[in-house]
Scaffold this motif. Structure first.
Motif, PDB file in Angstrom:
ATOM      1  N   ASP A 126       0.829  -1.206   0.000  1.00 40.39           N
ATOM      2  CA  ASP A 126       0.000   0.000   0.000  1.00 40.39           C
ATOM      3  C   ASP A 126       0.867   1.261   0.000  1.00 40.39           C
ATOM      4  OD1 ASP A 126      -2.142  -1.711   0.022  1.00 40.39           O
ATOM      5  OD2 ASP A 126      -2.673  -1.351   2.135  1.00 40.39           O
ATOM      6  N   ASN A 127       1.989   1.223   0.732  1.00 48.64           N
ATOM      7  CA  ASN A 127       2.916   2.364   0.714  1.00 48.64           C
ATOM      8  C   ASN A 127       3.499   2.558  -0.679  1.00 48.64           C
ATOM      9  OD1 ASN A 127       2.555   3.019   3.390  1.00 48.64           O
ATOM     10  ND2 ASN A 127       4.340   1.890   4.093  1.00 48.64           N
ATOM     11  N   GLU A 128       3.739   1.459  -1.362  1.00 45.97           N
ATOM     12  CA  GLU A 128       4.230   1.518  -2.735  1.00 45.97           C
ATOM     13  C   GLU A 128       3.246   2.294  -3.604  1.00 45.97           C
ATOM     14  OE1 GLU A 128       6.519  -2.155  -4.385  1.00 45.97           O
ATOM     15  OE2 GLU A 128       4.459  -2.280  -5.140  1.00 45.97           O
ATOM     16  N   TRP A 129       1.964   2.004  -3.435  1.00 47.43           N
ATOM     17  CA  TRP A 129       0.932   2.708  -4.203  1.00 47.43           C
ATOM     18  C   TRP A 129       0.855   4.180  -3.818  1.00 47.43           C
ATOM     19  CZ3 TRP A 129      -3.636  -1.259  -3.797  1.00 47.43           C
ATOM     20  CH2 TRP A 129      -3.381  -2.325  -4.654  1.00 47.43           C
ATOM     21  N   SER A 130       0.879   4.462  -2.496  1.00 40.86           N
ATOM     22  CA  SER A 130       0.734   5.858  -2.055  1.00 40.86           C
ATOM     23  C   SER A 130       1.916   6.712  -2.491  1.00 40.86           C
ATOM     24  CB  SER A 130       0.538   5.927  -0.540  1.00 40.86           C
ATOM     25  OG  SER A 130       1.705   5.540   0.127  1.00 40.86           O
ATOM     26  N   LEU A 131       3.072   6.109  -2.686  1.00 39.29           N
ATOM     27  CA  LEU A 131       4.251   6.843  -3.160  1.00 39.29           C
ATOM     28  C   LEU A 131       4.322   6.900  -4.680  1.00 39.29           C
ATOM     29  CD1 LEU A 131       6.900   5.358  -0.695  1.00 39.29           C
ATOM     30  CD2 LEU A 131       5.885   7.646  -0.614  1.00 39.29           C
ATOM     31  N   ASN A 132       3.327   6.320  -5.344  1.00 43.13           N
ATOM     32  CA  ASN A 132       3.318   6.213  -6.807  1.00 43.13           C
ATOM     33  C   ASN A 132       4.578   5.539  -7.333  1.00 43.13           C
ATOM     34  OD1 ASN A 132       0.759   7.263  -7.390  1.00 43.13           O
ATOM     35  ND2 ASN A 132       1.536   9.351  -7.135  1.00 43.13           N
ATOM     36  N   ALA A 133       5.088   4.604  -6.545  1.00 46.00           N
ATOM     37  CA  ALA A 133       6.273   3.850  -6.959  1.00 46.00           C
ATOM     38  C   ALA A 133       5.854   2.740  -7.916  1.00 46.00           C
ATOM     39  CB  ALA A 133       6.964   3.259  -5.736  1.00 46.00           C
ATOM     40  N   ALA A 134       6.802   2.264  -8.679  1.00 43.60           N
ATOM     41  CA  ALA A 134       6.518   1.186  -9.631  1.00 43.60           C
ATOM     42  C   ALA A 134       6.146  -0.091  -8.860  1.00 43.60           C
ATOM     43  CB  ALA A 134       7.744   0.932 -10.501  1.00 43.60           C
ATOM     44  N   TRP A 135       5.256  -0.884  -9.463  1.00 42.29           N
ATOM     45  CA  TRP A 135       4.831  -2.153  -8.854  1.00 42.29           C
ATOM     46  C   TRP A 135       6.052  -3.040  -8.615  1.00 42.29           C
ATOM     47  CZ3 TRP A 135       1.299  -4.838  -6.419  1.00 42.29           C
ATOM     48  CH2 TRP A 135       1.320  -6.231  -6.467  1.00 42.29           C
ATOM     49  N   GLY A 136       6.197  -3.489  -7.387  1.00 40.52           N
ATOM     50  CA  GLY A 136       7.301  -4.383  -7.040  1.00 40.52           C
ATOM     51  C   GLY A 136       8.598  -3.687  -6.706  1.00 40.52           C
ATOM     52  N   SER A 137       8.583  -2.349  -6.598  1.00 45.85           N
ATOM     53  CA  SER A 137       9.829  -1.642  -6.276  1.00 45.85           C
ATOM     54  C   SER A 137      10.122  -1.643  -4.775  1.00 45.85           C
ATOM     55  CB  SER A 137       9.781  -0.208  -6.800  1.00 45.85           C
ATOM     56  OG  SER A 137       8.716   0.500  -6.179  1.00 45.85           O
ATOM     57  N   ILE A 138       9.113  -1.838  -3.937  1.00 43.23           N
ATOM     58  CA  ILE A 138       9.306  -1.930  -2.481  1.00 43.23           C
ATOM     59  C   ILE A 138       9.111  -3.370  -2.018  1.00 43.23           C
ATOM     60  CG2 ILE A 138       8.420  -1.200  -0.237  1.00 43.23           C
ATOM     61  CD1 ILE A 138       7.760   1.504  -1.488  1.00 43.23           C
ATOM     62  N   VAL A 139       8.091  -4.037  -2.547  1.00 45.10           N
ATOM     63  CA  VAL A 139       7.819  -5.435  -2.206  1.00 45.10           C
ATOM     64  C   VAL A 139       8.575  -6.292  -3.216  1.00 45.10           C
ATOM     65  CG1 VAL A 139       6.043  -7.172  -1.877  1.00 45.10           C
ATOM     66  CG2 VAL A 139       5.567  -4.798  -1.282  1.00 45.10           C
ATOM     67  N   LEU A 140       9.840  -6.570  -2.884  1.00 45.61           N
ATOM     68  CA  LEU A 140      10.747  -7.268  -3.793  1.00 45.61           C
ATOM     69  C   LEU A 140      10.680  -8.776  -3.596  1.00 45.61           C
ATOM     70  CD1 LEU A 140      13.791  -4.929  -3.131  1.00 45.61           C
ATOM     71  CD2 LEU A 140      12.292  -4.874  -5.123  1.00 45.61           C
ATOM     72  N   ASP A 141      10.945  -9.514  -4.662  1.00 41.97           N
ATOM     73  CA  ASP A 141      11.018 -10.967  -4.559  1.00 41.97           C
ATOM     74  C   ASP A 141      12.227 -11.346  -3.699  1.00 41.97           C
ATOM     75  OD1 ASP A 141       8.909 -10.938  -6.271  1.00 41.97           O
ATOM     76  OD2 ASP A 141       9.931 -11.885  -7.944  1.00 41.97           O
ATOM     77  N   GLY A 142      12.061 -12.407  -2.912  1.00 39.88           N
ATOM     78  CA  GLY A 142      13.156 -12.892  -2.074  1.00 39.88           C
ATOM     79  C   GLY A 142      12.642 -13.486  -0.781  1.00 39.88           C
ATOM     80  N   ILE A 143      13.573 -13.770   0.114  1.00 45.31           N
ATOM     81  CA  ILE A 143      13.257 -14.313   1.434  1.00 45.31           C
ATOM     82  C   ILE A 143      13.546 -13.220   2.453  1.00 45.31           C
ATOM     83  CG2 ILE A 143      13.800 -16.103   3.118  1.00 45.31           C
ATOM     84  CD1 ILE A 143      14.684 -17.871   0.759  1.00 45.31           C
ATOM     85  N   TRP A 144      12.514 -12.864   3.254  1.00 45.08           N
ATOM     86  CA  TRP A 144      12.580 -11.674   4.090  1.00 45.08           C
ATOM     87  C   TRP A 144      12.110 -11.941   5.516  1.00 45.08           C
ATOM     88  CZ3 TRP A 144      15.090  -8.215   1.324  1.00 45.08           C
ATOM     89  CH2 TRP A 144      14.964  -8.222  -0.058  1.00 45.08           C
ATOM     90  N   SER A 145      12.446 -10.986   6.371  1.00 43.40           N
ATOM     91  CA  SER A 145      11.904 -10.907   7.726  1.00 43.40           C
ATOM     92  C   SER A 145      11.233  -9.553   7.869  1.00 43.40           C
ATOM     93  CB  SER A 145      13.018 -11.013   8.777  1.00 43.40           C
ATOM     94  OG  SER A 145      13.587 -12.286   8.777  1.00 43.40           O
ATOM     95  N   VAL A 146      10.164  -9.509   8.636  1.00 39.90           N
ATOM     96  CA  VAL A 146       9.511  -8.245   8.955  1.00 39.90           C
ATOM     97  C   VAL A 146       9.068  -8.308  10.405  1.00 39.90           C
ATOM     98  CG1 VAL A 146       8.687  -7.758   6.620  1.00 39.90           C
ATOM     99  CG2 VAL A 146       7.239  -9.037   8.185  1.00 39.90           C
ATOM    100  N   GLN A 147       8.899  -7.162  10.992  1.00 37.60           N
ATOM    101  CA  GLN A 147       8.288  -7.062  12.308  1.00 37.60           C
ATOM    102  C   GLN A 147       7.204  -6.008  12.235  1.00 37.60           C
ATOM    103  OE1 GLN A 147      11.874  -6.382  14.595  1.00 37.60           O
ATOM    104  NE2 GLN A 147      11.535  -4.199  14.645  1.00 37.60           N
ATOM    105  N   TRP A 148       6.442  -5.863  13.288  1.00 38.28           N
ATOM    106  CA  TRP A 148       5.229  -5.047  13.263  1.00 38.28           C
ATOM    107  C   TRP A 148       5.463  -3.606  12.818  1.00 38.28           C
ATOM    108  CZ3 TRP A 148       4.669  -0.795  16.425  1.00 38.28           C
ATOM    109  CH2 TRP A 148       5.605  -0.670  17.465  1.00 38.28           C
TER     110      TRP A 148
END
Length: 162
Positions: free
Chosen positions: A67-89
């Motif tokens: 959603d942040n990717e959309w609000s920044l008008n960033a290209a699809w997949g520029s923030i949510v990248l393919d790979g193996i990740w960790s996230v926290q709240w």
């Protein structure tokens, strides 16, 4: 008339006492076994509940990043990248997965930086099954329960419908 005999039996015989103790010990051991099994089952349910919450949280963080990717008008997949990740709240970006245990801080939040170690590890795998329209998110939460590995896998698909 013959005099009646009085019974002089005032207590239990040793055989009766042994039989009573045997029956009581069987009842107590069955009760204890049931209590221990119920405690183990409650612990498994509690850990499964926590794991499902951690899996859902992982999905929600990735969805928020999309959603942040959309609000920044960033290209699809520029923030949510393919790979193996960790996230926290409170993640503002994807972090490289180091396969470490989550920690629980004094406020009850699970994270990777502060608090006491927990049983849980979380891994998020992001892939693109289709070119430019879809992201497949697979969140895996794993832990060890009484020497047995447990795993919870949740999958979601995010689409570029903007």
């Amino acid at each position: 008339m013959l005099p009646t005999r009085k019974k002089l039996k005032n207590g239990f015989s040793i055989v009766e006492a042994i039989v009573a103790i045997f029956i009581l010990s069987i009842a107590l051991s069955a009760t204890m076994r049931t209590l221990v099994q119920n405690s183990n089952d409650a612990n498994l349910v509690n850990n499964s509940f926590i794991a499902s919450g951690l899996a859902q949280e992982g999905m929600e963080v990735v969805r928020n990043l999309r959603d942040n990717e959309w609000s920044l008008n960033a290209a699809w997949g520029s923030i949510v990248l393919d790979g193996i990740w960790s996230v926290q709240w409170d993640s503002m970006s994807l972090e490289a997965n180091s396969n470490v245990f989550l920690k629980k801080d004094n406020n009850g939040f699970y994270n990777y930086s502060s608090g006491t170690d927990t049983l849980f590890k979380r891994r998020i795998v992001i892939s693109s099954p289709g070119p430019g329209i879809e992201k497949k998110i697979v969140t895996t939460v794993s832990w060890i329960e009484r020497g047995n590995p447990k795993i919870l896998v949740v999958e979601e698909h995010l689409y570029n419908w903007r």
